[in-house]
Every structure is written in structure tokens, then in C-alpha cells.
Design an enzyme around this catalytic site. Structure first.
Site, PDB file in Angstrom:
ATOM      1  CG  ASP A 119      23.965 126.813  22.278  1.00  0.00           C
ATOM      2  OD1 ASP A 119      23.339 127.150  21.258  1.00  0.00           O
ATOM      3  OD2 ASP A 119      23.113 127.292  23.342  1.00  0.00           O
ATOM      4  CG  ASP A 184      16.938 130.515  22.330  1.00  0.00           C
ATOM      5  OD1 ASP A 184      17.371 129.925  21.759  1.00  0.00           O
ATOM      6  OD2 ASP A 184      17.426 131.170  23.216  1.00  0.00           O
TER       7      ASP A 184
HETATM    8  C1  GAL Z   1      20.743 129.336  23.216  1.00  0.00           C
HETATM    9  C2  GAL Z   1      19.936 128.212  23.299  1.00  0.00           C
HETATM   10  C3  GAL Z   1      18.970 127.962  24.191  1.00  0.00           C
HETATM   11  C4  GAL Z   1      19.872 128.099  25.604  1.00  0.00           C
HETATM   12  C5  GAL Z   1      20.806 129.220  25.578  1.00  0.00           C
HETATM   13  C6  GAL Z   1      21.552 129.477  26.967  1.00  0.00           C
HETATM   14  O1  GAL Z   1      21.635 129.610  22.218  1.00  0.00           O
HETATM   15  O2  GAL Z   1      19.341 128.288  21.925  1.00  0.00           O
HETATM   16  O3  GAL Z   1      18.191 126.861  24.296  1.00  0.00           O
HETATM   17  O4  GAL Z   1      20.468 126.948  25.733  1.00  0.00           O
HETATM   18  O5  GAL Z   1      21.541 129.486  24.367  1.00  0.00           O
HETATM   19  O6  GAL Z   1      22.422 130.603  26.902  1.00  0.00           O
END
Ligand code: GAL
Length: 411
Positions: A119, A184
Site C-alpha cells: 500500500d 477503494d
Molecule cells: C487502502 C487499500 C485497501 C485496503 C486498506 C487497508 O489503502 O486501498 O484495499 O488495503 O488500505 O487499510
């Protein structure tokens, strides 16, 4: 293909609900269908590293120990995938891997993981990294390659989660196997339509070596903290069709213990899965026409491209998507698609009904419900019937064809 904890559980998962999910995946035939890894998304370690800078496992939530838990999964035919971050912390505030790349890979490997979702939260300032986003992801990609060479083992599968801000479809393939192209996903149609619209301009980046990642599947999800989230069955089918045929990674993130049988059947559509996993063709389908009342190649996040086609080992693939809120007759000439031969007769197989629907000549019309989809496989069965029995000579772009004496057809 696999399962991701995040959209179903957020941080609220532990050994018990993870194993329950793994058993459901086996019992419901999802592992057999190809969903064969579980991503332990954000929040699976302790919040602090130890004095040596190592990640610590959370034995309160995972009392068997990580290694024993991932071994239990492997006994069920499911591999384990880890999550970390190119910055100081993960998005939920757990330790990120910046400056700990090699060390964390060792830990993940010791714990039985062989895949890493990475991430982009809490990244250091530019004067510290003296790198851009590419360089921060390259740090981990290089650590993965170095580790594979040193240990003489297969490299970690590397899944980049940069959300699409800095065009990862251009550079992602140099570093990893997939890259998120959007923020997301949420379990409602408007988000799906916007992601499909984005993908209609980036589909070309997907091939055998790397994939646009359109984010997890919301099929069957009522949405974490999003009570209004819910897809109709037609929307769920459109969602699954687009993700499968655009060759996105397919990750379920539904609490399977209370999802509907209908949702699980959608997720197990073997005709679409086999195209998603095509052993010979890596490319995504591509749009050949946006729609009847909208211009081609113009972004429209509510009404993305509706007419798509591509190649596969099993025939020419067509995806027709009704982005309107009313039923629609979707008409197209076969030759609008680059993938189809002219002057031939085609057999039509419906990848949702799993039936052969007879042959088509030159064009076809499919009636679709609001936000509905058709997923068709066309295979040629021979030349068109004697042209003298047909109303007109035919040319896909009619003004370009001529008679043998050199007069244009349109003259
Ligand atoms: C976001 C990501 C999600 C999930 C989340 C976890 O940045 O896009 O898919 O992994 O963090 O906190």
C-alpha cells in the site's frame, strides 16, 4: 484469485473467523473454482516492531502462531498472502515496510507468505526518500528480486496498491504483477461504473505479465460500514463479468458465512473464470463502441463504454453492458469488433446461461435489463450463406469496399 479480508472484516479478523472463511471457501467449492489464496490485509501484525525492528505476530488474535495458521490454510489448499506498505505505517496505522523491506520479507517468508500487497500510506517526505512513487515501490521490488536470488526461491508475487493517482498502469509492470487503478471500491453501482470507465482507457496495460487491479469483488457484499451498499443480481453479474474479462485479479471479500447462494454462484462462473485465467491470452477485452447516445473515447463515469470484445482461447469474447437505468436493446455489427472475421457465420455461446444460442450472421441484438450484462463467446462455423441469397453485399466500413471493376459500393 483468492480472498481478501479487508472489505469483509476491516481490522476485525482473527484466527477463528479466518479459518471459518477458509473452510467455507473449501465447502462452497470456491477453492476448486480457483480462489486459492487469502490476503491477510491491513492490521495482522502487532502495532509496534521489536527492538531489532522486526514485525511481531499478534498471538492474541492468532493464537496458533502465524506459521501454524498459514500451514493450516495450506492443508486446505489455500496459500497465504501478506499486506504491507511503502511508507512508515500501513493505512490503518500498523508498521509499514519503508526501510525494513528485506527484513519484513524474511518475516513474511518465515510466517509462510509468498505474495505481498503493498500500500501507499504514510510515505516519507521527498527530501528523505529522494525518490518518487516508482522509487518507493522499486525498493520493495528490488528486495523481492534480491531475496529470490539469494534464497534460490520463487520471488514474492508483488501487488501494487497505489490507487491510480500516478498512472501505475504505465510503470507497474516493471515492478510487480498487478497495480490498482482506482481508489477503494464500494458495493454500489456508481463506484463500479466509475471503475469500468477508468479501465476503458487503461485496459491496454494488462497482458500476460501484469494486470490492472480493479480492486476486490463486491459480489454479495452489503459493505463494511456502508449500509446502503448492495448490488442487484444484474449489477453483481455485470461486476463479475467486467472484472473477469478485463483480467483483473479476482478477490472475494464477502463474509461467506452469511452470503447468499446466488452470490456464490456468480463468483463461481467457470466460463468467465477460465477466460480470466486464460493460459494463452493475457490481454483484456477492449471497448469497440461506447454507446448509442454517447461519443467514443470520452470518459463518462456514470455511463462507461458498453460494447467490448477481445480474444480468448475459447472463441471471440463479447461483453455488452447496459449502463442505463432502463432496459435496452443492444445492437451491434459483428465486424465492429477487431477480433471477429468478416463474411463468416458464428455460433453464440452465452456464458451466463451456459447455453448455445444458435448462429448469428453479420449482427446481433441482445436485450438487457438495467445495469445488466451479456457475456458471449462466438466461434465461427463456416462462411456466410451464398451472398446472392442475402439482401445486400456487405462491408464493415461500407464506403471502403469496391466492386471488382473499381467502382465503390457507395457510388
Ligand atoms: C487502502 C487499500 C485497501 C485496503 C486498506 C487497508 O489503502 O486501498 O484495499 O488495503 O488500505 O487499510
Amino acid at each position: 484469485m483468492g480472498y481478501n479480508t479487508f472489505n469483509a472484516f476491516g481490522c476485525d479478523y482473527n484466527e477463528e473467523n479466518l479459518l471459518a472463511m477458509a473452510h467455507s471457501m473449501v465447502d462452497e467449492g470456491l477453492v476448486d473454482a480457483g480462489y486459492s489464496t487469502i490476503i491477510f490485509d491491513d492490521c495482522f501484525t502487532k502495532k509496534e516492531r521489536n527492538v531489532n525492528g522486526e514485525l511481531l505476530e499478534d498471538l492474541e488474535r492468532f493464537p496458533s502462531s502465524m506459521r501454524n495458521l498459514t500451514d493450516k490454510l495450506k492443508d486446505l489448499g489455500i496459500s497465504a498472502s501478506a499486506y504491507s506498505d511503502a511508507g512508515y505505517k500501513t493505512c490503518a496505522g500498523y508498521p509499514g515496510s519503508y526501510g525494513h523491506e528485506k527484513q519484513d520479507l524474511q518475516t513474511f517468508s518465515d510466517w509462510g507468505f509468498d505474495y505481498l500487497k503493498y500500500d501507499n500510506c504514510y510515505i516519507p517526505f521527498d527530501n528523505i526518500t529522494q525518490e518518487n512513487v516508482y522509487g518507493r515501490y522499486a525498493r520493495m521490488a528490488e528486495a523481492i528480486a534480491a531475496r529470490a536470488a539469494e534464497e534460490n526461491e520463487a520471488p514474492f508475487w508483488f501487488s501494487i496498491c497505489e490507487w491510480g493517482w500516478q498512472q501505475p498502469w504505465i510503470w507497474g509492470k516493471r515492478l510487480g504483477h498487478s497495480w490498482r487503478i482506482n481508489g477503494d471500491i464500494k458495493p454500489w453501482w456508481s463506484t463500479l461504473a466509475a471503475i469500468i470507465d477508468n479501465a476503458s482507457f487503461q485496459y491496454w496495460a494488462t497482458d500476460f505479465y501484469g494486470h490492472n487491479d480493479m480492486d476486490i469483488l463486491e459480489v454479495g457484499n452489503t459493505g463494511q460500514g456502508n449500509p446502503i451498499g448492495n448490488l442487484t443480481i444484474d449489477e453483481a453479474k455485470s461486476h463479475f463479468t467486467a472484472w473477469a474479462l478485463l483480467k483483473s485479479p479476482l478477490f472475494i471479500s464477502t463474509n461467506l458465512t452469511n452470503s447468499s447462494a446466488e452470490a456464490r454462484e456468480i463468483l463461481k462462473n467457470h466460463d468467465l473464470i477460465k477466460i480470466n485465467q486464460d493460459p494463452n491470452v493475457g490481454e483484456s477485452i477492449a471497448p469497440f463502441r461506447w454507446g448509442n447516445d454517447q461519443p467514443d473515447f470520452v470518459s463518462n463515469t456514470t455511463h462507461p463504454a458498453q460494447y467490448w470484445s477481445g480474444n480468448s482461447s475459447y472463441g471471440v469474447v463479447f461483453m455488452l453492458l447496459n449502463t442505463l437505468d432502463t432496459p435496452q436493446d443492444m445492437f451491434f455489427n459483428l465486424t465492429e469488433s477487431w477480433a471477429i472475421r468478416s463474411g463468416r457465420l458464428y455460433d453464440v455461446y452465452d456464458m451466463w446461461a451456459h447455453t448455445n444460442n444458435g448462429t448469428v450472421l453479420r449482427n446481433m441484438t441482445v436485450t438487457l435489463p438495467p445495469h445488466g450484462v451479456a457475456a458471449l463467446l462466438l466461434n465461427e462455423v463456416g462462411p456466410e450463406p451464398d451472398p446472392t441469397t442475402l439482401a445486400l453485399p456487405y462491408c464493415a466500413i461500407y464506403w471502403q469496399c469496391s466492386w471488382s471493376n473499381g467502382t465503390y459500393y457507395s457510388n
